[in-house]
Design an enzyme around this catalytic site. Sequence first.
Site, short mmCIF file in Angstrom:
data_model
loop_
_atom_site.label_atom_id
_atom_site.label_comp_id
_atom_site.label_asym_id
_atom_site.label_seq_id
_atom_site.Cartn_x
_atom_site.Cartn_y
_atom_site.Cartn_z
N CYS A 114 -7.89 3.50 -18.92
CA CYS A 114 -7.13 3.17 -17.72
C CYS A 114 -7.73 3.73 -16.44
O CYS A 114 -7.37 3.31 -15.34
CB CYS A 114 -5.69 3.66 -17.86
SG CYS A 114 -4.84 2.99 -19.31
N HIS A 255 -1.74 3.91 -11.15
CA HIS A 255 -1.92 3.14 -12.37
C HIS A 255 -0.57 2.62 -12.85
O HIS A 255 0.42 3.36 -12.90
CB HIS A 255 -2.56 4.04 -13.43
CG HIS A 255 -2.58 3.46 -14.80
ND1 HIS A 255 -2.97 2.17 -15.06
CD2 HIS A 255 -2.25 4.01 -16.01
CE1 HIS A 255 -2.89 1.93 -16.36
NE2 HIS A 255 -2.46 3.04 -16.95
N ASN A 285 0.88 -2.63 -18.61
CA ASN A 285 -0.30 -1.78 -18.46
C ASN A 285 -1.54 -2.58 -18.85
O ASN A 285 -1.75 -2.89 -20.02
CB ASN A 285 -0.14 -0.55 -19.35
CG ASN A 285 -1.29 0.43 -19.23
OD1 ASN A 285 -2.33 0.13 -18.65
ND2 ASN A 285 -1.12 1.61 -19.78
#
EC number: 2.3.1.180
Length: 328
Positions: A114, A255, A285
Amino acid sequence: MSATCRLSALQAYAPDTVLSNDDLTKLTDTSDEWIFSRTGIKERHKLADTQNASDLALIVARKTLHEAGLEVGALTHILAATCTQDMLSPSVACILAGALNAGPVMAFDISAACTGFLYGLSLTRSLLTENPDANILFVCVEALTRRINWTDRSTCVLFGDGAAACVCSGNAGKGSAVLEDVLCKSDGSLSGLISVGGGTACRYAKGDTVGDDFFLHMQGRETYRHAVRQMTNVCEELLARNGLAMAAVDLFVPHQANMRIIEAVGCRLNVAADRVFTNVEHYGNTSAASIPLALAQACSVGRIRPGGRVLVTAFGAGLTWGAALLRF
Protein backbone atom coordinates in the site's frame (compact mmCIF):
# COMPACT_ATOMS: atom_id res chain seq x y z
CA MET A 1 20.78 17.74 -4.21
CA SER A 2 17.54 16.15 -5.43
CA ALA A 3 16.22 17.11 -8.84
CA THR A 4 12.83 18.70 -9.31
CA CYS A 5 10.24 15.94 -9.69
CA ARG A 6 6.94 16.91 -11.27
CA LEU A 7 3.92 14.65 -11.58
CA SER A 8 1.68 15.40 -14.54
CA ALA A 9 -1.31 13.92 -16.38
CA LEU A 10 -2.46 11.92 -13.35
CA GLN A 11 -5.11 9.43 -14.46
CA ALA A 12 -7.00 6.58 -12.80
CA TYR A 13 -8.96 3.52 -13.84
CA ALA A 14 -11.18 1.05 -12.01
CA PRO A 15 -12.67 -2.08 -13.64
CA ASP A 16 -16.32 -2.01 -14.66
CA THR A 17 -17.47 -4.84 -12.39
CA VAL A 18 -18.59 -3.57 -8.99
CA LEU A 19 -19.02 -5.80 -5.94
CA SER A 20 -21.41 -4.29 -3.43
CA ASN A 21 -21.61 -5.30 0.21
CA ASP A 22 -24.84 -7.10 -0.60
CA ASP A 23 -22.98 -9.12 -3.25
CA LEU A 24 -20.52 -10.25 -0.60
CA THR A 25 -23.30 -11.58 1.60
CA LYS A 26 -23.72 -14.33 -1.00
CA LEU A 27 -20.06 -15.35 -0.54
CA THR A 28 -19.49 -15.12 3.21
CA ASP A 29 -21.28 -14.59 6.51
CA THR A 30 -21.58 -10.80 6.57
CA SER A 31 -23.97 -7.91 5.99
CA ASP A 32 -23.92 -4.41 4.54
CA GLU A 33 -24.31 -2.94 8.03
CA TRP A 34 -21.46 -5.05 9.46
CA ILE A 35 -19.07 -4.06 6.66
CA PHE A 36 -19.93 -0.38 6.46
CA SER A 37 -19.94 0.25 10.21
CA ARG A 38 -16.45 -1.24 10.54
CA THR A 39 -14.80 -0.07 7.32
CA GLY A 40 -16.81 2.71 5.68
CA ILE A 41 -16.84 0.65 2.47
CA LYS A 42 -19.99 0.18 0.38
CA GLU A 43 -18.51 -1.29 -2.80
CA ARG A 44 -15.28 -2.17 -4.55
CA HIS A 45 -14.22 -2.88 -8.16
CA LYS A 46 -13.12 -6.26 -9.51
CA LEU A 47 -11.17 -6.95 -12.68
CA ALA A 48 -12.70 -9.26 -15.27
CA ASP A 49 -11.71 -12.92 -15.45
CA THR A 50 -9.91 -12.15 -18.72
CA GLN A 51 -7.88 -9.29 -17.23
CA ASN A 52 -4.65 -9.16 -15.28
CA ALA A 53 -2.87 -6.34 -13.45
CA SER A 54 -0.90 -5.54 -16.60
CA ASP A 55 -4.16 -5.03 -18.54
CA LEU A 56 -5.33 -2.42 -16.03
CA ALA A 57 -1.88 -0.84 -16.21
CA LEU A 58 -2.10 -0.61 -20.00
CA ILE A 59 -5.50 1.10 -19.92
CA VAL A 60 -4.41 3.76 -17.43
CA ALA A 61 -1.00 4.20 -19.10
CA ARG A 62 -2.61 5.01 -22.43
CA LYS A 63 -4.94 7.51 -20.74
CA THR A 64 -1.98 9.17 -19.04
CA LEU A 65 0.16 9.42 -22.18
CA HIS A 66 -2.80 10.85 -24.10
CA GLU A 67 -3.47 13.42 -21.38
CA ALA A 68 0.22 14.34 -21.27
CA GLY A 69 0.46 14.63 -25.05
CA LEU A 70 3.54 12.44 -24.83
CA GLU A 71 4.63 9.90 -27.43
CA VAL A 72 5.62 6.48 -26.15
CA GLY A 73 9.00 6.93 -27.77
CA ALA A 74 9.73 9.86 -25.44
CA LEU A 75 9.65 7.61 -22.37
CA THR A 76 12.95 6.73 -20.73
CA HIS A 77 11.63 4.65 -17.82
CA ILE A 78 8.53 2.65 -16.92
CA LEU A 79 8.03 1.98 -13.22
CA ALA A 80 5.18 -0.09 -11.77
CA ALA A 81 4.24 -0.28 -8.10
CA THR A 82 2.31 -3.47 -7.36
CA CYS A 83 2.17 -6.45 -5.02
CA THR A 84 -0.08 -8.44 -7.37
CA GLN A 85 2.07 -8.98 -10.45
CA ASP A 86 0.74 -11.15 -13.27
CA MET A 87 3.60 -13.55 -12.49
CA LEU A 88 6.88 -13.55 -10.59
CA SER A 89 8.71 -12.74 -13.81
CA PRO A 90 8.57 -10.84 -16.13
CA SER A 91 7.56 -7.68 -14.30
CA VAL A 92 4.32 -5.80 -14.92
CA ALA A 93 6.48 -2.88 -16.08
CA CYS A 94 8.16 -5.00 -18.75
CA ILE A 95 4.84 -6.48 -19.89
CA LEU A 96 3.45 -2.94 -20.07
CA ALA A 97 6.48 -1.69 -22.00
CA GLY A 98 5.96 -4.43 -24.56
CA ALA A 99 2.24 -3.70 -24.90
CA LEU A 100 3.01 -0.02 -25.45
CA ASN A 101 5.81 -0.79 -27.93
CA ALA A 102 7.99 1.43 -25.77
CA GLY A 103 11.28 0.12 -27.07
CA PRO A 104 14.45 -0.18 -24.97
CA VAL A 105 13.35 1.71 -21.85
CA MET A 106 14.39 0.88 -18.30
CA ALA A 107 11.39 -0.98 -16.83
CA PHE A 108 10.95 -2.57 -13.41
CA ASP A 109 8.45 -3.20 -10.58
CA ILE A 110 8.62 -2.23 -6.93
CA SER A 111 6.72 -4.05 -4.20
CA ALA A 112 5.92 -1.95 -1.16
CA ALA A 113 2.24 -2.92 -1.02
CA CYS A 114 0.00 0.00 0.00
CA THR A 115 3.02 2.32 0.30
CA GLY A 116 4.03 1.66 -3.32
CA PHE A 117 3.08 5.10 -4.60
CA LEU A 118 5.29 6.82 -2.02
CA TYR A 119 8.23 4.47 -2.53
CA GLY A 120 7.86 5.08 -6.26
CA LEU A 121 7.94 8.85 -5.81
CA SER A 122 11.18 8.53 -3.86
CA LEU A 123 12.66 6.39 -6.64
CA THR A 124 11.52 8.67 -9.47
CA ARG A 125 13.08 11.64 -7.72
CA SER A 126 16.37 9.71 -7.53
CA LEU A 127 16.14 8.72 -11.20
CA LEU A 128 15.59 12.35 -12.16
CA THR A 129 18.63 13.38 -10.13
CA GLU A 130 20.67 11.00 -12.27
CA ASN A 131 18.92 12.03 -15.51
CA PRO A 132 17.05 15.37 -15.28
CA ASP A 133 15.70 14.95 -18.83
CA ALA A 134 14.01 11.62 -18.08
CA ASN A 135 10.33 10.99 -18.77
CA ILE A 136 9.14 8.32 -16.33
CA LEU A 137 5.79 6.61 -16.73
CA PHE A 138 4.85 5.65 -13.17
CA VAL A 139 1.95 3.21 -12.83
CA CYS A 140 0.38 1.92 -9.60
CA VAL A 141 -1.81 -1.12 -10.17
CA GLU A 142 -3.34 -3.90 -8.10
CA ALA A 143 -5.38 -7.02 -8.79
CA LEU A 144 -5.99 -7.87 -5.15
CA THR A 145 -9.23 -9.75 -5.74
CA ARG A 146 -7.08 -12.51 -7.29
CA ARG A 147 -5.50 -13.09 -3.89
CA ILE A 148 -8.61 -12.86 -1.70
CA ASN A 149 -10.16 -15.75 0.20
CA TRP A 150 -13.84 -14.92 -0.32
CA THR A 151 -14.88 -16.95 2.71
CA ASP A 152 -12.73 -14.84 5.07
CA ARG A 153 -14.96 -11.91 5.94
CA SER A 154 -12.21 -10.14 7.87
CA THR A 155 -10.26 -9.50 4.64
CA CYS A 156 -12.50 -10.07 1.61
CA VAL A 157 -14.64 -7.02 2.40
CA LEU A 158 -11.67 -4.64 2.38
CA PHE A 159 -9.95 -4.90 -0.98
CA GLY A 160 -10.60 -3.95 -4.58
CA ASP A 161 -8.78 -3.61 -7.90
CA GLY A 162 -7.66 -0.42 -9.61
CA ALA A 163 -4.87 1.49 -11.31
CA ALA A 164 -3.50 5.00 -11.57
CA ALA A 165 -0.59 6.53 -13.44
CA CYS A 166 1.28 9.74 -14.05
CA VAL A 167 4.34 11.02 -15.88
CA CYS A 168 7.23 12.05 -13.64
CA SER A 169 9.73 14.46 -15.13
CA GLY A 170 11.50 17.73 -14.49
CA ASN A 171 9.04 19.63 -16.69
CA ALA A 172 5.62 21.08 -15.94
CA GLY A 173 2.74 19.34 -17.69
CA LYS A 174 -1.03 19.22 -17.59
CA GLY A 175 -2.27 19.28 -14.02
CA SER A 176 1.28 19.02 -12.76
CA ALA A 177 2.31 18.83 -9.12
CA VAL A 178 5.77 19.32 -7.63
CA LEU A 179 7.04 16.73 -5.19
CA GLU A 180 8.16 18.93 -2.30
CA ASP A 181 9.39 16.07 -0.13
CA VAL A 182 8.87 12.36 0.50
CA LEU A 183 9.80 10.12 3.42
CA CYS A 184 9.59 6.31 3.38
CA LYS A 185 10.25 3.78 6.14
CA SER A 186 9.81 0.10 6.98
CA ASP A 187 10.05 -2.46 9.77
CA GLY A 188 10.68 -5.97 8.46
CA SER A 189 10.41 -7.48 11.94
CA LEU A 190 6.63 -7.07 11.59
CA SER A 191 6.38 -8.63 8.12
CA GLY A 192 4.08 -11.36 9.40
CA LEU A 193 1.19 -8.98 10.07
CA ILE A 194 0.17 -8.74 6.39
CA SER A 195 1.10 -11.15 3.62
CA VAL A 196 0.02 -12.13 0.12
CA GLY A 197 1.07 -15.64 -0.87
CA GLY A 198 1.79 -17.13 -4.25
CA GLY A 199 5.57 -16.85 -4.33
CA THR A 200 8.17 -19.59 -4.19
CA ALA A 201 7.49 -20.15 -0.49
CA CYS A 202 4.27 -21.84 -1.67
CA ARG A 203 5.85 -25.20 -2.54
CA TYR A 204 3.21 -26.70 -4.78
CA ALA A 205 3.75 -29.49 -7.25
CA LYS A 206 1.91 -29.69 -10.55
CA GLY A 207 -1.71 -30.68 -9.91
CA ASP A 208 -1.75 -29.68 -6.22
CA THR A 209 -4.75 -27.77 -4.88
CA VAL A 210 -3.95 -24.20 -3.83
CA GLY A 211 -3.88 -23.83 -0.04
CA ASP A 212 -4.66 -20.96 2.32
CA ASP A 213 -1.07 -19.74 2.11
CA PHE A 214 -1.81 -18.58 -1.44
CA PHE A 215 -4.18 -15.84 -0.25
CA LEU A 216 -3.95 -12.54 1.59
CA HIS A 217 -3.67 -12.80 5.37
CA MET A 218 -3.80 -9.92 7.84
CA GLN A 219 -3.76 -9.59 11.60
CA GLY A 220 -6.30 -6.79 11.64
CA ARG A 221 -6.08 -5.50 15.20
CA GLU A 222 -2.27 -5.25 15.26
CA THR A 223 -2.19 -3.82 11.74
CA TYR A 224 -4.63 -1.09 12.75
CA ARG A 225 -2.52 -0.12 15.76
CA HIS A 226 0.73 0.13 13.80
CA ALA A 227 -0.91 1.86 10.83
CA VAL A 228 -2.39 4.67 12.92
CA ARG A 229 0.79 5.25 14.88
CA GLN A 230 3.24 5.11 11.99
CA MET A 231 1.21 7.20 9.53
CA THR A 232 0.74 9.85 12.21
CA ASN A 233 4.43 9.83 13.13
CA VAL A 234 5.74 9.98 9.57
CA CYS A 235 3.43 12.89 8.70
CA GLU A 236 4.58 14.82 11.75
CA GLU A 237 8.24 14.12 10.93
CA LEU A 238 7.83 15.17 7.29
CA LEU A 239 6.07 18.40 8.21
CA ALA A 240 8.66 19.19 10.89
CA ARG A 241 11.65 18.76 8.59
CA ASN A 242 10.01 21.13 6.11
CA GLY A 243 9.22 23.69 8.81
CA LEU A 244 5.48 23.34 8.30
CA ALA A 245 2.48 22.99 10.55
CA MET A 246 -0.61 21.02 9.59
CA ALA A 247 -2.37 24.34 8.98
CA ALA A 248 -0.12 24.81 5.92
CA VAL A 249 -1.71 21.74 4.28
CA ASP A 250 -4.75 22.40 2.11
CA LEU A 251 -5.84 18.78 1.72
CA PHE A 252 -4.96 15.54 3.47
CA VAL A 253 -5.22 12.38 1.33
CA PRO A 254 -4.46 9.27 3.41
CA HIS A 255 -4.29 5.70 2.19
CA GLN A 256 -7.85 4.47 1.70
CA ALA A 257 -7.61 1.38 3.90
CA ASN A 258 -10.76 1.89 5.94
CA MET A 259 -12.54 4.81 7.56
CA ARG A 260 -11.59 3.87 11.10
CA ILE A 261 -7.88 4.23 10.29
CA ILE A 262 -8.47 7.42 8.28
CA GLU A 263 -10.45 9.02 11.09
CA ALA A 264 -7.96 7.98 13.76
CA VAL A 265 -4.98 9.42 11.86
CA GLY A 266 -6.88 12.61 11.05
CA CYS A 267 -7.80 13.02 14.69
CA ARG A 268 -4.21 12.59 15.87
CA LEU A 269 -2.98 15.09 13.29
CA ASN A 270 -5.81 17.46 14.23
CA VAL A 271 -7.07 17.72 10.65
CA ALA A 272 -10.59 19.06 10.15
CA ALA A 273 -12.85 16.59 8.36
CA ASP A 274 -13.45 19.03 5.49
CA ARG A 275 -9.72 18.95 4.69
CA VAL A 276 -9.61 15.14 4.39
CA PHE A 277 -10.39 13.47 1.05
CA THR A 278 -11.80 9.95 1.01
CA ASN A 279 -13.20 7.62 -1.64
CA VAL A 280 -12.86 4.34 0.25
CA GLU A 281 -16.65 3.99 0.26
CA HIS A 282 -16.65 3.22 -3.48
CA TYR A 283 -13.26 1.60 -4.09
CA GLY A 284 -12.15 -0.11 -0.89
CA ASN A 285 -8.43 -0.64 -0.38
CA THR A 286 -6.64 -0.73 -3.74
CA SER A 287 -3.19 -0.91 -2.13
CA ALA A 288 -0.52 0.87 -4.26
CA ALA A 289 -3.23 2.44 -6.43
CA SER A 290 -5.09 3.88 -3.45
CA ILE A 291 -3.46 7.31 -3.07
CA PRO A 292 -3.00 8.19 -6.77
CA LEU A 293 -6.56 7.03 -7.49
CA ALA A 294 -7.81 9.31 -4.71
CA LEU A 295 -5.63 12.20 -5.92
CA ALA A 296 -6.97 11.86 -9.46
CA GLN A 297 -10.55 11.92 -8.21
CA ALA A 298 -9.86 14.84 -5.86
CA CYS A 299 -8.50 16.81 -8.82
CA SER A 300 -11.47 15.92 -11.01
CA VAL A 301 -14.03 17.15 -8.46
CA GLY A 302 -12.17 20.38 -7.69
CA ARG A 303 -10.88 19.48 -4.23
CA ILE A 304 -7.32 20.26 -5.33
CA ARG A 305 -6.74 23.67 -6.84
CA PRO A 306 -3.63 25.27 -8.38
CA GLY A 307 -1.19 26.22 -5.64
CA GLY A 308 -2.70 23.80 -3.15
CA ARG A 309 -0.42 21.76 -0.90
CA VAL A 310 -1.45 18.13 -0.38
CA LEU A 311 -0.15 15.76 2.29
CA VAL A 312 -0.43 12.06 1.50
CA THR A 313 0.44 9.08 3.66
CA ALA A 314 0.20 5.30 3.47
CA PHE A 315 0.93 2.11 5.37
CA GLY A 316 1.21 -1.40 4.06
CA ALA A 317 2.67 -4.89 4.16
CA GLY A 318 6.34 -5.11 4.85
CA LEU A 319 5.65 -3.34 7.10
CA THR A 320 6.13 -0.19 5.06
CA TRP A 321 4.90 3.35 5.52
CA GLY A 322 5.59 6.87 4.30
CA ALA A 323 4.35 10.35 3.53
CA ALA A 324 4.82 12.98 0.84
CA LEU A 325 4.10 16.66 0.27
CA LEU A 326 2.82 17.69 -3.16
CA ARG A 327 2.29 21.23 -4.43
CA PHE A 328 -0.21 21.44 -7.30
